[in-house]
Write a protein that holds these residues in place. Structure first.
Motif, PDB file in Angstrom:
ATOM      1  N   GLU A  47       0.835  -1.203   0.000  1.00 25.03           N
ATOM      2  CA  GLU A  47       0.000   0.000   0.000  1.00 25.03           C
ATOM      3  C   GLU A  47       0.870   1.254   0.000  1.00 25.03           C
ATOM      4  O   GLU A  47       0.617   2.210  -0.722  1.00 25.03           O
ATOM      5  N   ASP A  48       1.920   1.228   0.835  1.00 20.34           N
ATOM      6  CA  ASP A  48       2.847   2.365   0.878  1.00 20.34           C
ATOM      7  C   ASP A  48       3.465   2.619  -0.497  1.00 20.34           C
ATOM      8  O   ASP A  48       3.599   3.756  -0.927  1.00 20.34           O
ATOM      9  N   LEU A  49       3.846   1.517  -1.165  1.00 22.36           N
ATOM     10  CA  LEU A  49       4.493   1.665  -2.478  1.00 22.36           C
ATOM     11  C   LEU A  49       3.536   2.311  -3.468  1.00 22.36           C
ATOM     12  O   LEU A  49       3.924   3.141  -4.273  1.00 22.36           O
ATOM     13  N   SER A  50       2.256   1.929  -3.396  1.00 27.88           N
ATOM     14  CA  SER A  50       1.344   2.467  -4.402  1.00 27.88           C
ATOM     15  C   SER A  50       0.709   3.792  -3.979  1.00 27.88           C
ATOM     16  O   SER A  50      -0.181   4.283  -4.643  1.00 27.88           O
ATOM     17  N   SER A  51       1.203   4.380  -2.863  1.00 24.38           N
ATOM     18  CA  SER A  51       0.679   5.707  -2.496  1.00 24.38           C
ATOM     19  C   SER A  51       1.608   6.798  -3.042  1.00 24.38           C
ATOM     20  O   SER A  51       2.721   6.525  -3.455  1.00 24.38           O
ATOM     21  N   GLY A  52       1.139   8.030  -2.994  1.00 28.34           N
ATOM     22  CA  GLY A  52       1.925   9.124  -3.570  1.00 28.34           C
ATOM     23  C   GLY A  52       2.915   9.756  -2.599  1.00 28.34           C
ATOM     24  O   GLY A  52       3.726  10.596  -2.989  1.00 28.34           O
ATOM     25  N   THR A  53       2.863   9.353  -1.301  1.00 29.16           N
ATOM     26  CA  THR A  53       3.862   9.891  -0.357  1.00 29.16           C
ATOM     27  C   THR A  53       4.935   8.840  -0.134  1.00 29.16           C
ATOM     28  O   THR A  53       4.638   7.643  -0.142  1.00 29.16           O
ATOM     29  N   PRO A  54       6.183   9.279   0.094  1.00 25.79           N
ATOM     30  CA  PRO A  54       7.264   8.304   0.276  1.00 25.79           C
ATOM     31  C   PRO A  54       7.019   7.448   1.514  1.00 25.79           C
ATOM     32  O   PRO A  54       6.599   7.960   2.543  1.00 25.79           O
ATOM     33  N   MET A  55       7.258   6.157   1.378  1.00 25.43           N
ATOM     34  CA  MET A  55       7.107   5.248   2.510  1.00 25.43           C
ATOM     35  C   MET A  55       8.222   5.486   3.511  1.00 25.43           C
ATOM     36  O   MET A  55       9.358   5.752   3.151  1.00 25.43           O
ATOM     37  N   ASP A  56       7.881   5.425   4.798  1.00 28.88           N
ATOM     38  CA  ASP A  56       8.914   5.392   5.828  1.00 28.88           C
ATOM     39  C   ASP A  56       8.404   4.405   6.860  1.00 28.88           C
ATOM     40  O   ASP A  56       7.788   4.779   7.844  1.00 28.88           O
ATOM     41  N   ARG A  57       8.608   3.132   6.574  1.00 25.46           N
ATOM     42  CA  ARG A  57       8.013   2.110   7.434  1.00 25.46           C
ATOM     43  C   ARG A  57       9.085   1.294   8.122  1.00 25.46           C
ATOM     44  O   ARG A  57      10.101   0.939   7.541  1.00 25.46           O
ATOM     45  N   LEU A  58       8.832   1.010   9.403  1.00 26.20           N
ATOM     46  CA  LEU A  58       9.736   0.191  10.188  1.00 26.20           C
ATOM     47  C   LEU A  58       9.058  -1.163  10.373  1.00 26.20           C
ATOM     48  O   LEU A  58       7.930  -1.225  10.865  1.00 26.20           O
ATOM     49  N   VAL A  59       9.708  -2.234   9.911  1.00 24.14           N
ATOM     50  CA  VAL A  59       9.163  -3.562  10.138  1.00 24.14           C
ATOM     51  C   VAL A  59       9.983  -4.219  11.240  1.00 24.14           C
ATOM     52  O   VAL A  59      11.164  -4.490  11.053  1.00 24.14           O
ATOM     53  N   CYS A  60       9.358  -4.412  12.400  1.00 23.19           N
ATOM     54  CA  CYS A  60      10.068  -5.043  13.516  1.00 23.19           C
ATOM     55  C   CYS A  60       9.617  -6.477  13.579  1.00 23.19           C
ATOM     56  O   CYS A  60       8.419  -6.752  13.630  1.00 23.19           O
ATOM     57  N   GLY A  61      10.578  -7.360  13.596  1.00 22.54           N
ATOM     58  CA  GLY A  61      10.195  -8.745  13.724  1.00 22.54           C
ATOM     59  C   GLY A  61      11.415  -9.424  14.250  1.00 22.54           C
ATOM     60  O   GLY A  61      12.530  -9.031  13.934  1.00 22.54           O
ATOM     61  N   ASP A  62      11.216 -10.456  15.058  1.00 24.48           N
ATOM     62  CA  ASP A  62      12.376 -11.070  15.623  1.00 24.48           C
ATOM     63  C   ASP A  62      13.232 -11.717  14.566  1.00 24.48           C
ATOM     64  O   ASP A  62      12.775 -12.022  13.479  1.00 24.48           O
ATOM     65  N   VAL A  63      14.498 -11.930  14.964  1.00 26.43           N
ATOM     66  CA  VAL A  63      15.449 -12.569  14.074  1.00 26.43           C
ATOM     67  C   VAL A  63      14.829 -13.870  13.563  1.00 26.43           C
ATOM     68  O   VAL A  63      14.357 -14.679  14.360  1.00 26.43           O
ATOM     69  N   GLY A  64      14.806 -14.054  12.230  1.00 24.05           N
ATOM     70  CA  GLY A  64      14.263 -15.298  11.699  1.00 24.05           C
ATOM     71  C   GLY A  64      12.749 -15.312  11.555  1.00 24.05           C
ATOM     72  O   GLY A  64      12.152 -16.361  11.373  1.00 24.05           O
ATOM     73  N   TYR A  65      12.106 -14.150  11.646  1.00 27.88           N
ATOM     74  CA  TYR A  65      10.652 -14.128  11.546  1.00 27.88           C
ATOM     75  C   TYR A  65      10.158 -13.798  10.152  1.00 27.88           C
ATOM     76  O   TYR A  65       9.002 -13.476   9.956  1.00 27.88           O
ATOM     77  N   GLY A  66      11.063 -13.796   9.179  1.00 26.13           N
ATOM     78  CA  GLY A  66      10.604 -13.562   7.819  1.00 26.13           C
ATOM     79  C   GLY A  66      10.470 -12.104   7.420  1.00 26.13           C
ATOM     80  O   GLY A  66       9.621 -11.754   6.614  1.00 26.13           O
ATOM     81  N   LYS A  67      11.325 -11.249   7.987  1.00 26.15           N
ATOM     82  CA  LYS A  67      11.325  -9.852   7.524  1.00 26.15           C
ATOM     83  C   LYS A  67      11.928  -9.776   6.129  1.00 26.15           C
ATOM     84  O   LYS A  67      11.529  -8.962   5.315  1.00 26.15           O
ATOM     85  N   LEU A 203       5.590   9.056  14.258  1.00 23.75           N
ATOM     86  CA  LEU A 203       6.286   9.714  13.158  1.00 23.75           C
ATOM     87  C   LEU A 203       6.622   8.726  12.058  1.00 23.75           C
ATOM     88  O   LEU A 203       6.911   9.090  10.945  1.00 23.75           O
ATOM     89  N   ARG A 204       6.656   7.450  12.412  1.00 22.06           N
ATOM     90  CA  ARG A 204       6.933   6.454  11.378  1.00 22.06           C
ATOM     91  C   ARG A 204       5.852   5.399  11.445  1.00 22.06           C
ATOM     92  O   ARG A 204       5.287   5.150  12.492  1.00 22.06           O
ATOM     93  N   ASP A 205       5.609   4.758  10.314  1.00 18.52           N
ATOM     94  CA  ASP A 205       4.654   3.669  10.340  1.00 18.52           C
ATOM     95  C   ASP A 205       5.383   2.415  10.780  1.00 18.52           C
ATOM     96  O   ASP A 205       6.503   2.179  10.360  1.00 18.52           O
TER      97      ASP A 205
END
Length: 576
Positions: A47-67, A203-205
């Motif tokens: 969704e972020d990619l297809s929006s008109g504002t630049p994405m600033d997303r933090l994906v937190c996931g434990d080591v080995g969780y498929g980030k 401030l960040r998603d």
């Protein structure tokens, strides 16, 4: 920091198309079952990619969780539309590994994945650079080598930052400048307190991947005094079940003697050694041997802390665990338990060392949080242990030498007071500004969190003894203090002397020091008049109340000793 955040929010970029059939087919080829959180994260990123504002997303996931899969899908999407993706990772070893993962996953699609790091020869690097500039390379994975001046993209659409806390401040700034109008996706197993703070304050998603993949057991964690017995038992148990062991010893100088000790302790085991100062071939060979299971033990410095994926290594021993920050220990522990076996982590601390309270807290937190999915909580704990050090711009340590230690402590105090609901009392904090380099250099204390901890301790030390104690602790953990660090401790002592003498301000002008007494000071002002009349060459009054003293020279050491001398005349003892 704030400015850039604001700029990003109003920036525009050309959106990517929503997913099409090709993308859906690529998704279906993922060999694992996506966990619900992972699906949610992927949906948000698309969704972020297809929006008109630049994405600033933090994906937190434990080591080995498929980030990584989240990043792969985003990069694939970007590449299929003819733009480029840059994946920034903290170590060369991880760059190699990611490249293999990406290449495996993207095989069969017309997407060219390259790797840019020190592992690659000059000629290879030149090829990749050319490919990036011409647009022939779609996805590039690299270390901070990617941020150097000679790297030019034809059309950069996405930047993925893996384990953001491992990059230097300057790297991150350059990254941001790269384009305020580019989509940025940050992956992290242990968000740094400041990013956490921003995440919390909206401030960040943030996407949180907290469901472990099927079949992962939590890691049993022990904090124990260093002993041959413990080590032998841990290693032998792992080797008996056909597994391998990481042994982390973070001092390059003493690695050889540790290696000798382990060889004598475990005569049957094959040991390979790896550290960041080795020549590339050696490092590469050691890692390969270990990955190919030709060795039982990898004795190494903390270079393994980020991302190495070796499912067969399920025991990790960390020597001198008290010297590591929480996020670092957590990352290290995440190296094991990536397979279906029960993993073990042993944090070893020297028998005779009296641990600081914070070190004890850090180790206790880890012993408690053994269940999976605790990375995000670790960072929240870190926030509490470290206090509010995430308040200031540029990085965890707030760019002290630019803001100046002064302003920094003041801001920190006000911020802390604000949080705890009491306005900072203005008069007590003396103002000291000698315009000399006083900070903890990054190459002396590399981990930002640890630097911050010491800035905080120094800012809280209200007496010379307290400052001495902090200095001893720094010396004890990191060896001889470089000049700027010594100066920082001196300033803390000077400030305590100012408090004792009732000096409100001590500042350096051109060739002079200016001193102002606080209105509450009990010092006999008649003495100042005496000094000015008797020692005209040295002292004079400026605008009535300000005492001015001529500086013998402009070097940092001369300025410091002049300030010490001046304060000593106020009878604050000789403890400075």
């Amino acid at each position: 920091g704030i400015d850039l955040q604001a700029r990003r929010q109003i920036a525009e970029k050309s959106p990517f198309m929503p997913p099409d059939a090709v993308f859906r087919e690529f998704e279906a080829a993922f060999p694992y079952e996506e966990t619900p959180d992972q699906e949610e994260a992927i949906r948000s990123v698309l969704e972020d990619l297809s929006s008109g504002t630049p994405m600033d997303r933090l994906v937190c996931g434990d080591v080995g969780y498929g980030k990584t899969e989240v990043a792969i899908r985003a990069a694939f999407k970007v590449a299929m539309e003819g733009r480029q993706a840059a994946i920034l990772v903290p170590t060369t070893v991880l760059a190699e590994q990611h490249q293999q993962t990406f290449a495996r996953r993207l095989a069969g699609y017309r997407v060219r994945v390259e790797n840019l790091s020190r592992f690659r020869g000059r000629k290879e690097q030149a090829e990749v650079l050319k490919g990036l500039a011409q647009g022939a390379v779609d996805i590039v994975i690299g270390t901070h080598r990617l941020l150097q001046k000679d790297v030019k993209f034809r059309e950069l659409g996405l930047v993925v930052i893996d384990e953001e806390q491992r990059f230097g401040v300057a790297d991150k700034e350059r990254l941001k400048k790269l384009r305020a109008s580019v989509d940025v996706l940050t992956l992290s197993a242990t968000p740094i307190p400041r990013t956490l703070h921003m995440a919390f304050s909206g401030l960040r998603d943030v996407s949180l991947i907290a469901t472990p993949p099927e079949d992962r057991l939590s890691i049993r964690t022990f904090v124990l005094p260093f002993s041959g017995e413990t080590i032998r038992e841990a290693v032998e148990r792992e080797i008996r079940r056909g597994g391998q062991v990481f042994f982390v010893h973070n001092r390059v100088q003493t690695l050889p003697s540790m290696e000798k000790y382990l060889r004598e302790l475990l005569p049957g085991a094959q040991i390979v050694v790896a550290h960041g100062q080795m020549a590339e071939e050696g490092l590469s060979r050691a890692m390969d041997d270990f990955a190919a299971r030709r060795a039982d033990i990898l004795l190494c410095t903390a270079i393994i802390e980020a991302g190495l994926d070796l499912p067969n290594a399920n025991t990790i021993l960390v020597n001198h665990a008290h010297r590591f920050g929480l996020a670092q220990l957590y990352q290290l522990r995440g190296r094991v338990g990536r397979d279906r076996h029960r993993a073990y982590a042993y944090f070893l601390v020297p028998k005779d060392v009296a641990l600081t309270k914070d070190a004890m807290k850090r180790l206790a937190v880890l012993e408690e949080l053994t269940e999976l999915g605790s990375g995000f909580r670790i960072a929240s704990h870190d926030l509490e242990i470290r206090g509010a050090g995430n308040l200031l711009g540029k990085d965890q340590s707030g760019q002290i030498h630019q803001v100046g230690y002064e302003l920094y402590t003041q801001l920190l105090a006000e911020a802390v007071a604000e949080i705890s609901g009491k306005a900072a009392s203005q008069e007590e904090e003396p103002e000291l500004d000698l315009r000399i380099p006083a900070f903890l250099p990054d190459d002396y204390i590399p981990e930002a969190g640890v630097r911050l901890e010491f800035y905080r301790k120094l800012s809280l030390s209200k007496t010379a003894d307290a400052a001495d104690e902090v200095e001893m602790e720094i010396l004890d953990r990191f060896g001889r203090l470089p000049r700027p660090a010594r100066a920082l401790c001196d300033l803390a002592r000077l400030r305590s002397a100012m408090r004792a003498a009732g000096v409100a301000e001590l500042k350096r002008g051109d060739g002079t020091l200016f001193l102002v007494l606080s209105p509450h000071s009990s010092f006999d002002r008649g003495k100042l008049v005496q000094w000015v009349t008797k020692e005209r060459k040295t002292f004079s009054f400026l605008r009535g109340e300000i005492l001015s003293m001529r500086l013998p020279g402009e070097g940092p050491d001369e300025v410091l000793s002049a300030a010490k001398y001046l304060l000593s005349r106020f009878g604050t003892g000789s403890s400075i």
